[in-house]
Design an enzyme around this catalytic site. Structure first.
Site, short mmCIF file in Angstrom:
data_model
loop_
_atom_site.label_atom_id
_atom_site.label_comp_id
_atom_site.label_asym_id
_atom_site.label_seq_id
_atom_site.Cartn_x
_atom_site.Cartn_y
_atom_site.Cartn_z
N SER A 181 -2.31 -26.45 38.73
CA SER A 181 -1.86 -27.06 37.49
C SER A 181 -2.89 -26.95 36.37
O SER A 181 -2.74 -27.56 35.33
CB SER A 181 -1.49 -28.53 37.73
OG SER A 181 -0.84 -29.06 36.60
N SER A 182 -3.91 -26.16 36.59
CA SER A 182 -4.94 -25.93 35.56
C SER A 182 -4.70 -24.57 34.92
O SER A 182 -4.78 -23.53 35.58
CB SER A 182 -6.33 -25.96 36.21
OG SER A 182 -7.27 -25.27 35.41
#
Length: 194
Positions: A12-13
């Site tokens: 999710s980065s």
């Protein structure tokens, strides 16, 4: 003697997406190897009192603009996922389940998840999307307790190292933060520091 670059990332980065697109080529140029280690940013942020970037804040606006610019600079396709940040627990567990059997396939799976999320704008928190990615790679993944524990352990390990964002690169005892530090990390790994 060269060292390994330990690549701590969260699916999710968005900056981890940039790093995964260039880490192997950078490592190869310096004759070093990598070890991919997904972890969860949520517990890390919670422990340090931080929050994910929001597109409503100046930092968030900059981040969304900068990631797109970095992707263009590296010739990588990029589209911000519709849901951001997204839950990356299932992808992390699947990675470790695959990694226990075949680390190279785990890296291929990670790349496919990043592509689905940041190119295809797919919801990679969905079990159906992850199952489709696994099927495309010819994988049948059983999420074991060991895989769940591996993700928890990697997250705790990241916290213990003082990780505060992703990607983080660990070379020996040295920590480098950010996709823009890959070249430095690879050089450090190949030379033992400077």
């Amino acid at each position: 003697m060269s060292m390994v670059i330990e690549f701590y990332f969260d699916f999710s980065s968005a900056y981890s997406y940039i790093a995964q697109g260039i880490i192997e080529e950078t490592a190869a140029r310096h004759n070093v190897t990598t070890k991919w280690k997904p972890f969860l940013l949520g517990p890390v942020f919670q422990a340090i009192g931080a929050a994910p970037a929001s597109p409503k804040t100046p930092k968030g606006k900059y981040l969304f603009h900068d990631v797109a610019r970095c992707a263009r600079a590296h010739g990588m396709p990029f589209a911000m996922p519709k849901q951001f940040p997204f839950n990356s627990v299932a992808a992390g567990r699947a990675f470790y389940a695959i990694d226990a059997v075949d680390p190279a396939q785990a890296v291929a799976f990670a790349r496919a998840v990043f592509t689905a999320a940041y190119k295809g704008e797919e919801d990679v928190s969905s079990p159906e999307v992850l199952a489709a990615i696994q099927k495309t790679l010819g994988l049948e993944v059983d999420i074991t307790e060991a895989a769940k524990t591996a993700l928890k352990d990697a997250t705790q390990e990241a916290q213990d190292l003082g990780v505060f964002g992703a990607p983080t690169l660990k070379v020996g005892d040295e920590i480098f933060w950010g996709a823009d530090r890959l070249e430095q990390a690879a050089k450090w790994a190949s030379t033992g520091g400077w």
